[in-house]
Design a protein around this motif. Sequence first.
Motif, PDB file in Angstrom:
ATOM      1  N   ASN A  47       0.825  -1.202   0.000  1.00  0.00           N
ATOM      2  CA  ASN A  47       0.000   0.000   0.000  1.00  0.00           C
ATOM      3  C   ASN A  47       0.865   1.261   0.000  1.00  0.00           C
ATOM      4  OD1 ASN A  47      -2.246   1.760   0.300  1.00  0.00           O
ATOM      5  ND2 ASN A  47      -1.811   1.855   2.497  1.00  0.00           N
ATOM      6  N   THR A  48       1.873   1.277   0.866  1.00  0.00           N
ATOM      7  CA  THR A  48       2.706   2.478   0.987  1.00  0.00           C
ATOM      8  C   THR A  48       3.514   2.723  -0.281  1.00  0.00           C
ATOM      9  OG1 THR A  48       2.883   2.109   3.358  1.00  0.00           O
ATOM     10  CG2 THR A  48       4.498   3.593   2.376  1.00  0.00           C
ATOM     11  N   SER A  49       4.108   1.663  -0.823  1.00  0.00           N
ATOM     12  CA  SER A  49       4.957   1.867  -2.003  1.00  0.00           C
ATOM     13  C   SER A  49       4.117   2.294  -3.204  1.00  0.00           C
ATOM     14  CB  SER A  49       5.766   0.610  -2.316  1.00  0.00           C
ATOM     15  OG  SER A  49       4.898  -0.472  -2.600  1.00  0.00           O
ATOM     16  N   THR A  50       2.901   1.779  -3.315  1.00  0.00           N
ATOM     17  CA  THR A  50       2.049   2.207  -4.438  1.00  0.00           C
ATOM     18  C   THR A  50       1.607   3.651  -4.253  1.00  0.00           C
ATOM     19  OG1 THR A  50       1.214  -0.049  -4.399  1.00  0.00           O
ATOM     20  CG2 THR A  50       0.164   1.457  -5.922  1.00  0.00           C
ATOM     21  N   THR A  51       1.251   3.995  -3.017  1.00  0.00           N
ATOM     22  CA  THR A  51       0.883   5.390  -2.750  1.00  0.00           C
ATOM     23  C   THR A  51       2.039   6.313  -3.092  1.00  0.00           C
ATOM     24  OG1 THR A  51      -0.501   4.633  -0.930  1.00  0.00           O
ATOM     25  CG2 THR A  51       0.025   6.978  -0.982  1.00  0.00           C
ATOM     26  N   ASN A 173       1.306  -7.528  -8.314  1.00  0.00           N
ATOM     27  CA  ASN A 173       2.584  -7.429  -7.612  1.00  0.00           C
ATOM     28  C   ASN A 173       3.528  -8.489  -8.124  1.00  0.00           C
ATOM     29  OD1 ASN A 173       1.445  -5.434  -5.944  1.00  0.00           O
ATOM     30  ND2 ASN A 173       0.516  -7.044  -4.695  1.00  0.00           N
ATOM     31  N   VAL A 174       4.632  -8.055  -8.720  1.00  0.00           N
ATOM     32  CA  VAL A 174       5.620  -9.000  -9.227  1.00  0.00           C
ATOM     33  C   VAL A 174       6.280  -9.701  -8.044  1.00  0.00           C
ATOM     34  CG1 VAL A 174       7.746  -9.223 -10.583  1.00  0.00           C
ATOM     35  CG2 VAL A 174       6.009  -7.544 -11.240  1.00  0.00           C
ATOM     36  N   VAL A 175       6.398 -11.003  -8.144  1.00  0.00           N
ATOM     37  CA  VAL A 175       6.856 -11.897  -7.058  1.00  0.00           C
ATOM     38  C   VAL A 175       6.207 -11.553  -5.720  1.00  0.00           C
ATOM     39  CG1 VAL A 175       9.048 -12.470  -8.190  1.00  0.00           C
ATOM     40  CG2 VAL A 175       9.023 -10.594  -6.553  1.00  0.00           C
ATOM     41  N   GLY A 176       4.971 -11.073  -5.796  1.00  0.00           N
ATOM     42  CA  GLY A 176       4.209 -10.843  -4.568  1.00  0.00           C
ATOM     43  C   GLY A 176       4.572  -9.584  -3.812  1.00  0.00           C
ATOM     44  N   TRP A 177       5.701  -8.976  -4.135  1.00  0.00           N
ATOM     45  CA  TRP A 177       6.196  -7.850  -3.334  1.00  0.00           C
ATOM     46  C   TRP A 177       6.347  -6.540  -4.098  1.00  0.00           C
ATOM     47  CZ3 TRP A 177       7.267  -7.345   1.845  1.00  0.00           C
ATOM     48  CH2 TRP A 177       7.161  -8.533   2.605  1.00  0.00           C
ATOM     49  N   ILE A 178       6.500  -6.647  -5.421  1.00  0.00           N
ATOM     50  CA  ILE A 178       6.825  -5.413  -6.149  1.00  0.00           C
ATOM     51  C   ILE A 178       5.676  -5.019  -7.072  1.00  0.00           C
ATOM     52  CG2 ILE A 178       8.553  -4.253  -7.556  1.00  0.00           C
ATOM     53  CD1 ILE A 178      10.426  -6.627  -6.850  1.00  0.00           C
ATOM     54  N   PRO A 179       4.863  -4.027  -6.650  1.00  0.00           N
ATOM     55  CA  PRO A 179       3.745  -3.589  -7.477  1.00  0.00           C
ATOM     56  C   PRO A 179       4.241  -3.030  -8.817  1.00  0.00           C
ATOM     57  CG  PRO A 179       3.578  -2.704  -5.248  1.00  0.00           C
ATOM     58  CD  PRO A 179       4.934  -3.307  -5.376  1.00  0.00           C
ATOM     59  N   VAL A 180       3.465  -3.276  -9.872  1.00  0.00           N
ATOM     60  CA  VAL A 180       3.843  -2.771 -11.205  1.00  0.00           C
ATOM     61  C   VAL A 180       4.075  -1.252 -11.204  1.00  0.00           C
ATOM     62  CG1 VAL A 180       3.036  -2.496 -13.590  1.00  0.00           C
ATOM     63  CG2 VAL A 180       2.765  -4.690 -12.417  1.00  0.00           C
ATOM     64  N   PRO A 181       3.194  -0.454 -10.540  1.00  0.00           N
ATOM     65  CA  PRO A 181       3.459   0.996 -10.528  1.00  0.00           C
ATOM     66  C   PRO A 181       4.835   1.340  -9.950  1.00  0.00           C
ATOM     67  CG  PRO A 181       1.257   0.561  -9.714  1.00  0.00           C
ATOM     68  CD  PRO A 181       1.920  -0.779  -9.871  1.00  0.00           C
ATOM     69  N   VAL A 182       5.292   0.525  -8.999  1.00  0.00           N
ATOM     70  CA  VAL A 182       6.608   0.785  -8.404  1.00  0.00           C
ATOM     71  C   VAL A 182       7.702   0.585  -9.451  1.00  0.00           C
ATOM     72  CG1 VAL A 182       8.295  -0.019  -6.704  1.00  0.00           C
ATOM     73  CG2 VAL A 182       5.890   0.256  -6.051  1.00  0.00           C
ATOM     74  N   ILE A 183       7.549  -0.453 -10.267  1.00  0.00           N
ATOM     75  CA  ILE A 183       8.549  -0.702 -11.316  1.00  0.00           C
ATOM     76  C   ILE A 183       8.563   0.453 -12.314  1.00  0.00           C
ATOM     77  CG2 ILE A 183       9.173  -2.233 -13.228  1.00  0.00           C
ATOM     78  CD1 ILE A 183       7.942  -4.529 -11.570  1.00  0.00           C
TER      79      ILE A 183
END
Lengths: 333, 256
Positions: A47-51, A173-183
């Motif tokens: 949630n935080t990383s996507t925000t 979320n790529v590998v469950g931890w990395i949301p696409v927007p973060v990439i």
Amino acid sequence: MTTEAVTITVKRVAGSRNLLTAGVLVAICLVFTVLSPFFLSQANWINTSTTMTQILLLGIGQTYVIIARGIDLSAGATLSLSGMVSGAVMYNLFAPYDTVPEGTAALVGIIIALAVGLLVGLVNGFLIAYLKIPAFVATLGMLGIASGASYLLTNGQSLSGIPPIIGEVGNHNVVGWIPVPVIITAVVTVIAWYVLSQTRFGERTYLLGDNPDAVIRAGVNDRRHLLTVYAISGLLAGLAALVAMGRLSTASPTAGSGAELQAIATVVIGGASLYGGRGTIGGTVLGAAIVTVLLTGLIIIGVPPFWQVITVGIVLIAAVFLDQQKEIRAARK
Amino acid sequence: MSLALRDVSRTFGGVRALTDVSLEVNRGEVVGLVGDNGAGKSTLLKIVAGVIQPTGGDILVDDLPVSFHSPHDAREAGISAVYQDLALAPQRDVVSNFFIGKEMLRSGFAGKVLRRLDRPVMRQRVVSELNRMKTTLPNIDAEVRYLSGGQRQSLAIARAASWCERVLLLDEPTSALGVAQQAEVLSLITRVAETGIGVLFVSHQMADVLAVCDRIVVLRLGKVVAQINAKTTSPEELISYITGAATPLNTDTTEK
Ligand SMILES: Nc1ncnc2c1ncn2[C@@H]1O[C@H](COP(=O)(O)OP(=O)(O)OP(=O)(O)O)[C@@H](O)[C@H]1O
Ligand SMILES: [Mg+2]
């Protein structure tokens, strides 16, 4: 002090600015960790990383603008407008999505969101660079125009009929931890860092903010440069609109309201000077992290949501105050 | 000769700022331009720098008439100016300031496509240019705001001289400096001229003008009242021309 010593001190101060910001970030995280066991959970990370992606994308645009001695108060409203126009086009032209391939509809929507953001940025840049309207006035006017227009489109209603694929990708979320927007945001951040710190465009952005007359006298096309800077801010607002849509599977006319405050706070906390010529992408990343963690952390520990905005406002003012104190003390030495 | 003005005039509305001014600046020569406040010194420099246009007369570069519509035109003709505000970016380092508007890109893909600056080469170039003019700045990686006034002035002059092929224009480069820093800037002016560039140097300080100039042109109320060999004149003589106490007599008259 000899000049040599002054320089070394200055470099250390500049380097330590990011260190200080990072320290503050860690401290805030520690406080929230103590206050809530949920803070260090996977769900909160996602949630935080996507925000943060939305805040950081706007913050990066704002970094360019502020270094060039400008300000973009319309960034949040541009986000709302880009999302709403894109959403409305996808909804009106393509829904239901079995008549047109969903991917095509989404692609058109993506292009439109970016194009609207870019267009608003170009208009801002034209008003400021060519018609010489002060950035504060031009983008404040644009804030009103863009947010009004995004309400007008649907009479203030949100649009949920956008292609589902946008929401699916946005929440994957790529590998469950990395949301696409973060990439996506990470890639944009690296490019923005490269352009600002390594290229001639970046160099001239700093110079233009530091002493516009010097750049103009050197024969540089300062107006075109400034236009480009505001275009970048607009384009990134369009990208942030896509991230926001992807997250909620909805286009909302309030998606970006108040986001300009967050973006400006992000840049200033990151060490940029509102007088121009100073700021880094690294600092902005740290600033965005602080603003985001404050926003999401306060919710986690159960503080009423209105306090978030108040907190960001206070932190913004405090950051400027502390930087000014440091400058004054450095000047006295 | 490198640069020549023939009967250059300039009016501002009714004000005659310059009337039929003729003068020359040759390669490697330092020409002083003195005169009271409002005599027209800055106006003359701005005309030669292409900032404003003359209302009459001709500018010749290597005996060919030219007309400058912008500072860019003047620079193309090898004429650069250092203005009183110096046009430096205080929060950037010396290297960045040296290259404002002329930043160098890497060769090949990194430069052509990725538009990457070539900082090592830029830095090297600054070092070698400062050496060529025998000027030292304590630290070229320092932000310019931490340099002294004299160092900033030296940087601005060295930068302009480095990009200038013919004539360098200086408007009161020593006026805001202390004694030691004035000496520093004056010797830089001499060395710039030694590299073959002509210098047109405006100053109110008679001692400065006498120290570095080969020839001194005195302006009074927009007219040239004297052109004097700097080696054979005195501050008193200059001042008498500036104030109008002396009238044009034993001057090296300009050949037409
Ligand atoms: N842009 C302008 N508009 C109107 N008048 C001007 C303008 N620029 C200069 N002048 C007038 O032209 C005359 C010459 O001015 P100039 O600035 O060239 O003098 P100066 O010799 O440089 O003086 P100082 O020693 O004070 O710098 C003055 O009377 C000035 O008022
Ligand atoms: Mg003057």
